[in-house]
Design an enzyme around this catalytic site. Structure first.
Site, PDB file in Angstrom:
ATOM      1  N   ARG A 137      51.855 -44.867 -18.662  1.00 22.37           N
ATOM      2  CA  ARG A 137      51.907 -43.546 -18.026  1.00 22.37           C
ATOM      3  C   ARG A 137      52.975 -43.444 -16.939  1.00 22.37           C
ATOM      4  O   ARG A 137      53.265 -42.347 -16.458  1.00 22.37           O
ATOM      5  CB  ARG A 137      50.529 -43.178 -17.459  1.00 22.37           C
ATOM      6  N   GLY A 158      98.850 -40.298  20.804  1.00 20.74           N
ATOM      7  CA  GLY A 158      98.239 -39.651  19.639  1.00 20.74           C
ATOM      8  C   GLY A 158      99.168 -39.684  18.442  1.00 20.74           C
ATOM      9  O   GLY A 158     100.393 -39.591  18.584  1.00 20.74           O
TER      10      GLY A 158
END
Ligand code: UD1
Ligand code: CA
Length: 473
Positions: free
Chosen positions: A26, A441
């Site tokens: 099942r 940056g």
């Protein structure tokens, strides 16, 4: 056999049989039923853990469907016990299953029969059952169900006395089906008695199976006392046959774990939206918002707060740290550590070997793997730190990454104390950024830099005045 019927013999060592050969039709799964997970562990692993905790001398696991996979799942053994497997091929019933284990069971012990698909059977319950068996009785674990459909009914002598038989649902008369006391599938019995009865089993019944439960009528016939130990705890005897039952037991188990944590003072926003698939160790004043999942071994220090929808696995989070919503932390084998007072997330990801010092900040969409961040370091937005050693108070800019992988090998990035890495930088490892340095940056840096230096490594800015964009013809 010289038995002194009035006196309890010593129960002797405990040998456990775990029946795990059934198909679990099942479940409709290719995974053997006993390998489906409850609370993050295979059903069979729960049962094996309980067997270890009661100090079993040996454990025999009866395997059949998916035998190789089931046996492999217990590769690391069962602490303190000799682990053996008995193959049952084909599967002719629970009695037949235990018959396969019988040759491996010494005569001097008490046998406890368990099912691999009944994961939450408790240690105390088994100890009580072994004590009830007392080296000379058949002890059955039973429970009363409002709806006993499908279970073996416990049949007692008139007036609710001695147990005389277990009758399987399919074999039961209408009158027997009204009995609400059922057999849980768990028994404790002296090995020498069990072996005698197993040899007498037949399959003349509604299912054409060898029923283990028929030993009860042999015990009654032989004058061996049968005792029923009635439990009130349905979770301990709940068996798994379907995905729906597995899910229901999972929720019940999670609620039980949640209640135990709340009992210790942990504040769960909603115990129904809490999942623990491992162990969770909490100091005082811990708060956990809804929909969090904890896996493996996790510890939370005093006053830790975990926001909604976090997954935290194999991690130590120290006092006062806050994990904001939607954060994923998975230390796997190496572990992950979040230091005292650190802030992590929302939407952060800590991977194996992430070690954050005190007061570190890791913000949204930041990934940290196999990296150590010293106290006060910050990476607040959209960044990657892999195989890095980051100094104190470093500020690691948005969009910056460590390029730690050259396609073949991983290399380390070392960032000294008080460094500022601007936004959108690529640090190509192996590389060291000297303490107090600044990376402009947008730089791609592939050579180590001196302490205190400003390093800029990007195309020079060029402007063309009065630039006319092309026009459509
Ligand atoms: C069994 C009991 C029933 C009890 C119920 C509790 C019998 C005959 N009946 O019924 O009285 O109320 O458990 O849940 O024992 N297994 C094998 N080999 C086999 C058959 C089963 O290893 O040949 C294993 C299964 O994988 C499972 C366990 O034994 O782990 C129990 O088998 P299952 O078929 O679920 O027993 P029930 O019919 O539910
Ligand atoms: Ca069955």
């Amino acid at each position: 056999m010289n038995q002194t019927p009035q006196q309890d013999s010593k129960p002797g060592p405990v040998d456990i049989v775990i029946m795990a050969a059934g198909k679990g039709t099942r479940m409709k799964s290719r995974l053997p039923k006993v390998l489906h997970r409850l609370g993050g562990r295979a059903l069979l692993a729960h049962v094996a853990g309980t067997a270890a905790r009661i100090g079993a001398r040996s454990v025999v696991v009866v395997t059949g469907h998916g035998a190789a996979e089931v046996e492999a799942s217990l590769d690391s053994g069962i602490a303190g016990a000799t682990l053996r497997f008995a193959r049952q091929e084909p599967q002719l019933g629970t009695g037949h299953a235990v018959q396969q284990a019988a040759p491996l069971l010494p005569d001097d012990g008490t046998v406890v029969v368990l099912s691999g698909d009944v994961p939450l059977i408790g240690e105390d319950t088994l100890r009580a059952l072994i004590a009830a068996s007392a080296g000379r009785r058949l002890a059955l674990l039973t429970i009363e169900f409002d709806d006993p459909t499908g279970y073996g009914r416990v049949i007692r002598a008139a007036g609710g006395g001695e147990v005389t038989a277990i009758v399987e649902h399919k074999d039961a008369s209408e009158a027997q089906r009204t009995v609400r006391e059922i057999y849980s599938g768990v028994m404790a019995v002296p090995a020498r008695l069990l072996k005698g009865w197993l040899a007498r089993l037949d399959n003349r019944n509604a299912q054409g199976e060898y029923y283990l439960t028929d030993v009860v009528k042999f015990a009654a016939a032989d004058g061996v006392p049968v005792v029923a130990h009635v439990t009130a705890d349905a979770l301990q005897v709940a068996g798994i046959n379907s995905p729906a039952q597995l899910a229901a037991l999972e929720r019940a188990w999670q609620l039980r774990q949640a209640n135990a944590l709340m009992e210790q003072g942990v504040r769960l926003a909603d115990p129904a939206r809490f999942d623990l698939r491992g162990t969770l160790d909490c100091a005082g004043d811990v708060e956990i918002d809804v929909n969090c999942i904890f896996e493996g071994a996790v510890s939370l220090g005093e006053g830790v707060r975990i926001g909604a929808n976090c997954v935290v696995a194999n991690a130590r989070i120290e006092a006062g740290a806050v994990i904001h919503p939607f954060t994923h932390i998975d230390g796997e084998k190496a572990g992950a550590m979040v230091g005292a007072g650190a802030l992590v997330g929302p939407f952060a990801r800590l991977r194996p070997g992430a070690q954050l010092g005190a007061e570190v900040h890791i913000g949204n969409f930041v990934e940290v793997k196999n990296s150590t961040l010293a106290p006060g370091a910050k990476a607040n937005h959209l960044a990657y730190l892999g195989d890095a050693t980051v100094g104190e108070r470093v500020n690691y800019g948005a969009g910056s990454i460590t390029a730690n992988y050259d396609g073949a090998n991983k290399h380390r990035t070392v960032i000294g104390d008080d460094v500022h890495v601007g936004s959108n930088c690529v640090l190509v490892a192996p590389i060291t950024i000297g303490a107090g340095g600044t990376i402009g940056g947008g730089s791609t840096v592939n050579k180590s830099t001196e302490p205190g230096a400003l390093t800029v490594a990007r195309g020079k800015q060029v402007s063309f005045s009065n630039w006319k964009r092309p026009q459509k013809k």
